[in-house]
Each structure stands twice: as structure tokens, then as C-alpha cells.
Design a protein around this motif. Sequence first.
Motif, mmCIF file in Angstrom:
data_model
loop_
_atom_site.group_PDB
_atom_site.id
_atom_site.type_symbol
_atom_site.label_atom_id
_atom_site.label_comp_id
_atom_site.label_asym_id
_atom_site.label_seq_id
_atom_site.Cartn_x
_atom_site.Cartn_y
_atom_site.Cartn_z
ATOM 1 N N ARG A 64 0.818 -1.217 0.000
ATOM 2 C CA ARG A 64 0.000 0.000 0.000
ATOM 3 C C ARG A 64 0.851 1.266 0.000
ATOM 4 N N LEU A 65 2.162 1.110 0.228
ATOM 5 C CA LEU A 65 3.077 2.260 0.236
ATOM 6 C C LEU A 65 4.062 2.205 -0.931
ATOM 7 N N ALA A 66 3.719 1.468 -1.983
ATOM 8 C CA ALA A 66 4.622 1.290 -3.120
ATOM 9 C C ALA A 66 4.952 2.602 -3.829
ATOM 10 N N LYS A 67 4.101 3.604 -3.728
ATOM 11 C CA LYS A 67 4.347 4.891 -4.389
ATOM 12 C C LYS A 67 4.750 5.967 -3.379
ATOM 13 N N THR A 68 5.169 5.549 -2.203
ATOM 14 C CA THR A 68 5.459 6.485 -1.124
ATOM 15 C C THR A 68 6.920 6.406 -0.714
ATOM 16 N N ALA A 69 7.522 7.569 -0.447
ATOM 17 C CA ALA A 69 8.887 7.615 0.062
ATOM 18 C C ALA A 69 8.978 8.756 1.063
ATOM 19 N N GLY A 70 9.690 8.527 2.143
ATOM 20 C CA GLY A 70 9.891 9.570 3.145
ATOM 21 C C GLY A 70 10.127 8.969 4.519
ATOM 22 N N THR A 71 10.242 9.851 5.498
ATOM 23 C CA THR A 71 10.436 9.421 6.877
ATOM 24 C C THR A 71 9.347 10.036 7.749
ATOM 25 N N MET A 72 8.951 9.288 8.766
ATOM 26 C CA MET A 72 7.930 9.775 9.683
ATOM 27 C C MET A 72 8.320 9.381 11.100
ATOM 28 N N ARG A 73 8.236 10.350 11.986
ATOM 29 C CA ARG A 73 8.507 10.093 13.406
ATOM 30 C C ARG A 73 7.203 10.259 14.175
ATOM 31 N N VAL A 74 6.924 9.335 15.054
ATOM 32 C CA VAL A 74 5.761 9.412 15.927
ATOM 33 C C VAL A 74 6.270 9.710 17.326
ATOM 34 N N ASP A 75 5.845 10.853 17.877
ATOM 35 C CA ASP A 75 6.228 11.262 19.232
ATOM 36 C C ASP A 75 5.044 11.032 20.152
ATOM 37 N N LEU A 76 5.192 10.093 21.071
ATOM 38 C CA LEU A 76 4.141 9.788 22.035
ATOM 39 C C LEU A 76 4.498 10.480 23.342
ATOM 40 N N GLN A 77 3.761 11.540 23.646
ATOM 41 C CA GLN A 77 4.094 12.420 24.767
ATOM 42 C C GLN A 77 3.186 12.152 25.954
ATOM 43 N N GLU A 78 3.819 11.921 27.088
ATOM 44 C CA GLU A 78 3.079 11.755 28.334
ATOM 45 C C GLU A 78 3.837 12.505 29.415
ATOM 46 N N GLY A 79 3.291 13.668 29.804
ATOM 47 C CA GLY A 79 3.987 14.516 30.771
ATOM 48 C C GLY A 79 5.328 14.935 30.202
ATOM 49 N N PRO A 80 6.387 14.820 31.011
ATOM 50 C CA PRO A 80 7.708 15.230 30.525
ATOM 51 C C PRO A 80 8.410 14.173 29.658
ATOM 52 N N HIS A 81 7.794 13.019 29.505
ATOM 53 C CA HIS A 81 8.421 11.911 28.771
ATOM 54 C C HIS A 81 7.853 11.799 27.362
ATOM 55 N N THR A 82 8.748 11.546 26.407
ATOM 56 C CA THR A 82 8.347 11.327 25.016
ATOM 57 C C THR A 82 9.006 10.060 24.503
ATOM 58 N N MET A 83 8.177 9.162 23.965
ATOM 59 C CA MET A 83 8.669 7.940 23.341
ATOM 60 C C MET A 83 8.600 8.155 21.834
ATOM 61 N N HIS A 84 9.626 7.728 21.111
ATOM 62 C CA HIS A 84 9.708 7.955 19.668
ATOM 63 C C HIS A 84 9.664 6.635 18.906
ATOM 64 N N TRP A 85 8.976 6.676 17.761
ATOM 65 C CA TRP A 85 9.036 5.611 16.771
ATOM 66 C C TRP A 85 9.363 6.285 15.443
ATOM 67 N N PHE A 86 10.231 5.683 14.676
ATOM 68 C CA PHE A 86 10.704 6.280 13.429
ATOM 69 C C PHE A 86 10.463 5.306 12.281
ATOM 70 N N LEU A 87 9.783 5.765 11.232
ATOM 71 C CA LEU A 87 9.526 4.951 10.044
ATOM 72 C C LEU A 87 10.313 5.493 8.863
ATOM 73 N N ARG A 88 10.950 4.587 8.135
ATOM 74 C CA ARG A 88 11.607 4.902 6.871
ATOM 75 C C ARG A 88 10.840 4.164 5.794
ATOM 76 N N ILE A 89 10.398 4.898 4.783
ATOM 77 C CA ILE A 89 9.608 4.306 3.712
ATOM 78 C C ILE A 89 10.286 4.639 2.386
ATOM 79 N N ASP A 90 10.548 3.606 1.601
ATOM 80 C CA ASP A 90 11.176 3.802 0.294
ATOM 81 C C ASP A 90 10.433 2.950 -0.727
ATOM 82 N N HIS A 91 9.367 3.526 -1.281
ATOM 83 C CA HIS A 91 8.570 2.861 -2.310
ATOM 84 C C HIS A 91 8.159 1.455 -1.888
ATOM 85 N N GLY A 92 7.562 1.388 -0.706
ATOM 86 C CA GLY A 92 7.046 0.131 -0.186
ATOM 87 C C GLY A 92 7.966 -0.553 0.802
ATOM 88 N N ARG A 93 9.256 -0.371 0.650
ATOM 89 C CA ARG A 93 10.180 -0.936 1.640
ATOM 90 C C ARG A 93 10.061 -0.078 2.896
#
Length: 122
Positions: free
Chosen positions: A19-48
Amino acid sequence: MDATTRFFEEIDRREYEPRLAKTAGTMRVDLQEGPHTMHWFLRIDHGRISASRENQEADTVIGTSPGLFEDIAAGREHGIAAVLRGDMTVAGDPRLFVQVERTFPGNPDARGPRRKFGQEVR
């Protein structure tokens, strides 16, 4: 294991998302709870696709609470609706978020195209 961790680990294990075969880029998800932030990082390169816990600059940055993202990752909440309500922020390229949002599971009780792949139709 929570739905958020399962979602990102499954994406990383999958390595390719058609579903991401035509998509390229990076996305970071910042999950914020009070002073703490948890990060998830996605790298997308035409489906990979890969997921990690890195805190890096990204084309698109999503900010929300861990509880809301847990509901999105479990299919109980819709990501775009959360953005429209103001419960989640999108900085950078919103098109990347719209593309990635399609990979989130649908509501398990839904009938139609958003139900999980392989789920029996009632």
C-alpha cells in the motif's frame, strides 16, 4: 505487549508494504506523556519500510498521547479523525501521514475494506 509496539514491530518485520509502493519519506511518531516522550521512526522507500525507536529529523512528525495512539494501533480509533479533532498533530508533510494511516488496522467490528486482512466476513 501493547498494540503500539505490536504495530511497529509488525511493520519492521514485514519489510515491504504494497500500500506504500508509491510512497517515500520518513515519519517520526512522538508519544508524549507529561515530561516523557517515546519515539518511533519509520523509513519508507517505495514500499520498503522499517521501524525503529530513533529520535531523528523526519519529513513528517506526528504528536499524540500514548493512549490515543494505542487506540489507533488497535483499530479502535481512526488517525485522520484524531487529527481533525485536534487530538493529534501532524507537522511537515501531511500527505505522508495520510499514506501511512492506511496501514493501521481497521475496527475489528467493521464490515468492508478497513477490516483486517484475512478476517472472515460475517
